[in-house]
Design a protein around this motif. Structure first.
Motif, short mmCIF file in Angstrom:
data_model
loop_
_atom_site.label_atom_id
_atom_site.label_comp_id
_atom_site.label_asym_id
_atom_site.label_seq_id
_atom_site.Cartn_x
_atom_site.Cartn_y
_atom_site.Cartn_z
N ALA A 110 0.84 -1.20 0.00
CA ALA A 110 0.00 0.00 0.00
C ALA A 110 0.87 1.24 0.00
O ALA A 110 0.59 2.21 -0.70
N TYR A 114 0.82 4.44 -2.66
CA TYR A 114 0.66 5.85 -2.33
C TYR A 114 1.85 6.65 -2.81
O TYR A 114 1.72 7.78 -3.26
N GLU A 150 -13.96 20.54 7.54
CA GLU A 150 -13.38 20.16 8.83
C GLU A 150 -13.87 21.09 9.93
O GLU A 150 -13.97 20.71 11.09
N ILE A 154 -16.59 17.39 9.63
CA ILE A 154 -16.89 16.39 8.61
C ILE A 154 -15.65 16.22 7.75
O ILE A 154 -14.99 17.20 7.43
N GLY A 155 -15.35 15.03 7.37
CA GLY A 155 -14.26 14.90 6.43
C GLY A 155 -13.32 13.79 6.80
O GLY A 155 -13.41 13.18 7.85
N LEU A 156 -12.42 13.53 5.89
CA LEU A 156 -11.48 12.44 6.08
C LEU A 156 -10.22 12.97 6.71
O LEU A 156 -9.99 14.15 6.82
N ASN A 157 -9.37 12.02 7.04
CA ASN A 157 -8.02 12.28 7.46
C ASN A 157 -7.31 13.19 6.45
O ASN A 157 -7.50 13.04 5.26
N ASP A 159 -4.30 13.16 5.44
CA ASP A 159 -3.49 12.37 4.50
C ASP A 159 -4.36 11.80 3.41
O ASP A 159 -4.01 11.85 2.23
N GLU A 160 -5.49 11.24 3.81
CA GLU A 160 -6.34 10.60 2.82
C GLU A 160 -6.87 11.64 1.85
O GLU A 160 -6.94 11.42 0.64
N LYS A 185 -17.54 9.82 -0.47
CA LYS A 185 -17.06 8.47 -0.17
C LYS A 185 -18.24 7.66 0.33
O LYS A 185 -18.99 8.12 1.20
N LEU A 187 -19.23 4.03 2.07
CA LEU A 187 -18.60 2.93 2.80
C LEU A 187 -19.21 1.62 2.36
O LEU A 187 -20.38 1.54 2.01
N ASN A 192 -14.26 0.39 0.53
CA ASN A 192 -15.06 1.60 0.37
C ASN A 192 -14.92 2.12 -1.05
O ASN A 192 -14.05 1.69 -1.79
N GLU A 269 -9.49 2.74 -3.38
CA GLU A 269 -8.55 3.50 -2.54
C GLU A 269 -7.83 4.45 -3.45
O GLU A 269 -7.58 4.13 -4.60
N PHE A 475 -20.57 11.57 2.78
CA PHE A 475 -19.80 10.51 3.45
C PHE A 475 -20.81 9.63 4.14
O PHE A 475 -21.45 10.05 5.09
#
Lengths: 540, 275
Positions: A110, A114, A150, A154-157, A159-160, A185, A187, A192, A269, A475
């Motif tokens: 992985a 990336y 954010e 709400i939201g992802l990491n 990094d992601e 996104k 799930l 996902n 991903e 999401f």
């Protein structure tokens, strides 16, 4: 257990029950018995366990050595743990000459994927040429959107989000894309989906239409063959033909309009190749409204449901995306306006453009009143399309059934949905829950707060607005909220059987008496006929 | 999840899309240690948040020396001022299970019991009280139901001492990746129900200090957990499908684990149709 010798002073055989010897005396007259007892005890302690190869004597010796070496506090409270540690230490020695295969954990694969995202594309000169020729495809500023969301939690990491940013950049480089947006996104059970909403450039869409034309021609040919077979078989006696005519298939909307206005790409991903989702048909939307299934994460997984979903998971995903977009994509009122100022009820009111004179209302007002937000995606009618079409117009092929279809056409009334830029304050709530919840991202610093909208009908759909910037995102699991439990559709009533007629109606079998009587009557008639001919008949 | 590891934990759970805004995170970092001081808890866990229609409840749990004892629950509307919730009684649990619909976001909102359960309403009327249930009661009952149904910990993270108390296992170094992918390596942190039903052969293999809880393997319905490895195995994320919004994370071979609930506080009764 009593087979081996005495270990402790109070046991018989130790020698202390003799009158001169008592357990409270320090000196034992006969040391031999005690030595024997000690030896027996030690032998017992040295017995090797059949399971682990250890023996208690060595184990205790190791424990005491460890305790005396390390001198922990409150030893008596943690003595069991110390014992376990010593046992584990024993097991570490592996006498195998075989070496373990060096396992490469999937983490590294992985990480490689990336890292590949970060590769800078091409040479500098090529990029400049391309930008001059085509209109620059707009890469959305995913990080900026992520920042605003954010503020609402709400939201992802981060990094992601950045990986998704890079993956979208790759998508734009690979596909001929005009505009692109990170849709959200969804799930799934095993994996996902990351979804990008895209508008392809003008030329690309025609290719798909050409492919579909070929498919329809293929179906027409098959129908001709079937008719030939039927004509041959008509000479034989056939079971009655079924009078069932399936309802006419509602054609899907053309690419670039209605539910198929945008093209969607998904990947599991960021770093995985993007897969294009097929356009959605009204039948799929109608069926998706009736079922509620989790996504597994594999696009080719079958969707097992009742009513049977026409397609696999990729189609179901596309249908849900269409429903969510139609239900929850909103923008501040006035941001978009109609291109021409005609009545909004024309069916051509699919296009809108940005209003250059838009004045964003203050955030407080956007939170207070829902009339400051408007849908900018057309709602989906019950038929499964955004623009209603009369299915009985397609009755060129079946001349016999024109009459029936005209009757059906009269029953289906033209459906009209809400016009394009409807305010969301007109959305109905469910029971006592409003369709939307609006709040500001922070009460403490109103100057920099952002207005956030959460949808209650599609939990997971959010929108924010701050000045001229706004964005929608999703999401969640991809399902609509229903206050009632989901009830699956009941199977349809049993189809009517063939109309009764003499050919297929059952009659009661004649009883034995009737048969005998009939036989007797027949024989009488026969006998009479024979007598007339002057012959004598004989009864059987 | 522990207060000290909150930022890292929230980053690991964020793949579900919901999390906390920076304002709330900062407020939690300031207010939860004060809660620990005031109520003299040994540990304070940030449990998650339940989104009502008009407001959101942020929930924290406080634990004493025995981690398996009933926990104290606190709620707040702004992550700063915390109020203790009275523990849920059995009747409250039963009533809360029957209630449907979203939370309103107002702690003093009254749910009329006559619609939900006529018997309970009648009993309350007889005893002289009004047949209503406050949203606070529904809140604490829902938290208790969620904890009982889907509050999970990795195997070996908690040990039962010979005296019966449950403590964190200081020797727990994390599950290896192969084990972390299996449902049997995770336990419900509540009174075990299925342990007695195991066969004698299975029970012989159990270690009474670490295997004193129910594992997730036999949860009904089967498949009500979604296990995903993120970042190629760097994090194991379990999501419950029965209570949508509960996310559990664990970094294999490290001590980091925890669960948090971000959702609407409603049970997913359609689960059997959705699998």
């Amino acid at each position: 257990e009593r087979g081996h010798g005495p270990y402790q002073p109070h046991e018989p055989g130790y020698g202390l029950d003799q009158p001169e010897y008592s357990p409270y005396e320090d000196e034992i007259p006969d040391p031999q018995a005690r030595m024997l007892a000690i030896k027996n005890a030690k032998a017992y302690l040295l017995k090797t366990s059949t399971k682990s190869g250890l023996n208690l004597y060595d184990h205790f010796a190791n424990i005491l050595t460890k305790i005396l070496d390390e001198q922990p506090t409150n030893t008596v409270d943690i003595i069991e743990d110390i014992s376990k540690d010593v046992k584990w230490a024993q097991f570490r020695k592996k006498m195998d000459t075989l070496r373990d295969e060096h396992l490469i954990p999937p983490t590294f694969q992985a990480a490689e994927k990336y890292k590949a995202l970060f590769v800078k594309e091409g040479g500098g000169e090529e990029e400049e040429d391309l930008e001059e020729e085509m209109g620059q495809p707009s890469l959305p500023n995913v990080m900026e959107t992520a920042f605003y969301f954010e503020q609402a939690g709400i939201g992802l990491n981060k990094d992601e989000s950045y990986y998704i940013f890079l993956a979208l950049k790759n998508l734009i480089n690979v596909q001929p894309i005009q505009t692109c947006r990170f849709w959200g996104k969804i799930l799934g059970l095993e994996m996902n989906y990351i979804i990008a909403e895209v508008q392809l450039q003008e030329g690309e869409e025609d290719e798909e239409i050409a492919e579909e034309g070929e498919e329809i021609v293929g179906e027409g040919e098959k129908e001709d063959e079937a008719e030939e077979d039927d004509e041959q078989k008509e000479k034989e006696a056939e079971p009655p033909k079924s009078t069932y005519k399936p309802p006419p298939e509602i054609p899907k909307e053309a690419n670039g309009t209605g539910t198929n206005k945008y093209v969607y790409f998904v990947c599991n991903e960021p770093g995985n190749p993007w897969v294009k989702l097929p356009p959605v048909t009204p039948a799929q939307i109608v069926c998706a409204r009736k079922i509620k299934k989790f996504f597994t994460g594999r696009l080719d997984a079958p969707v097992v449901s009742f009513p049977p979903f026409p397609g696999n998971e990729a189609n179901y995903l596309r249908a849900q995306i269409a429903r969510i977009s139609a239900g929850t994509h909103v923008s501040p009122t006035g941001f978009y306006q109609f291109a021409n100022e005609d009545e909004e009820e024309d069916e051509g009111a699919d296009t809108y453009e940005e209003n250059p004179e838009f004045e964003p209302p203050p955030v407080a007002e956007m939170v207070e009143s829902l009339a400051t937000w408007a849908h900018h995606v057309k709602g989906i009618l019950k038929q499964g399309r955004c623009v209603w079409i009369n299915p009985s117009q397609k009755s060129e092929e079946n001349d016999e059934d024109e009459e029936e279809e005209e009757e059906e056409g009269e029953e289906q009334q033209e459906e009209r949905g809400p016009p394009l830029l409807t305010l969301i304050s007109e959305d109905e709530g469910m029971k006592d829950i409003p369709a939307w919840t609006a709040k500001a991202s922070t009460d403490l610093i109103p100057k920099y707060s952002v207005a956030i909208l959460q949808s209650n009908r599609w939990p997971g759909a959010y929108a924010f607005a701050s000045g001229r910037k706004f964005e929608n995102i999703y999401f969640g699991w991809g399902h609509k909220y229903s206050p009632e439990n989901h009830t699956p559709e009941l199977p349809p009533p049993a189809q009517a059987e063939f109309p009764s007629g003499p050919g297929i109606t059952e009659t009661v079998d004649p009883t034995v008496e009737d048969e005998m009587a009939f036989k007797a009557a027949q024989e009488e008639a026969l006998a009479e006929a024979e007598e007339e001919e002057d012959e004598e008949g004989e009864d059987d | 999840m522990e207060v000290q590891s909150l930022p890292a934990a929230l980053a690991l759970v964020a793949s579900g899309g919901t999390g906390l805004s920076p304002e709330r995170r900062a407020a939690l970092g300031a207010s939860l240690p004060l809660v620990q001081r005031d109520y003299r808890f040994e540990r304070v866990w940030f449990w998650g948040c339940i989104q009502g229609v008009r407001g959101t409840y942020y929930i924290a749990e406080g634990l004493g020396p025995d981690r398996a004892a009933p926990r104290s629950r606190l709620y707040s509307l702004n992550c700063l001022d915390w109020s203790l919730l009275t523990p849920a009684t059995k009747e409250m649990l039963a009533l809360a299970e029957q209630m449907k619909g979203r939370f309103q976001g107002d702690p003093s909102f009254d749910y009329s019991l006559s619609e939900i359960n006529a018997e309970a309403a009648a009993r309350l009327v007889e005893s002289g009280k009004e047949p209503v249930m406050k949203e606070e009661g529904r809140l604490v009952a829902t938290i208790e139901l969620i904890d009982r149904a889907v509050g999970i910990v990795p195997r070996g993270a908690f040990v039962k001492t010979p005296l019966g108390a449950v403590h964190e296992n200081r020797h727990f170094e994390g599950l290896p990746l192969a084990e972390a992918k299996k449902l049997s390596s995770y336990f419900h942190l509540t009174e075990p129900v299925n342990l007695k039903n195991k066969t004698l052969l299975e029970k012989a293999d159990l270690d009474p200090s670490t295997d004193f809880l129910d594992s997730l393997e036999h949860d009904i319905p089967r498949g009500s957990w979604s296990i995903q490895l993120e970042k190629g195995g760097a994090v194991v994320v379990l999501r419950s499908l029965l209570w949508l919004g509960l996310t559990f994370y664990h970094v294999p071979m490290t001590k980091q684990f925890g669960y948090v609930y971000f959702g609407t506080g409603e049970k997913n009764l359609d689960l059997p149709f959705m699998l």
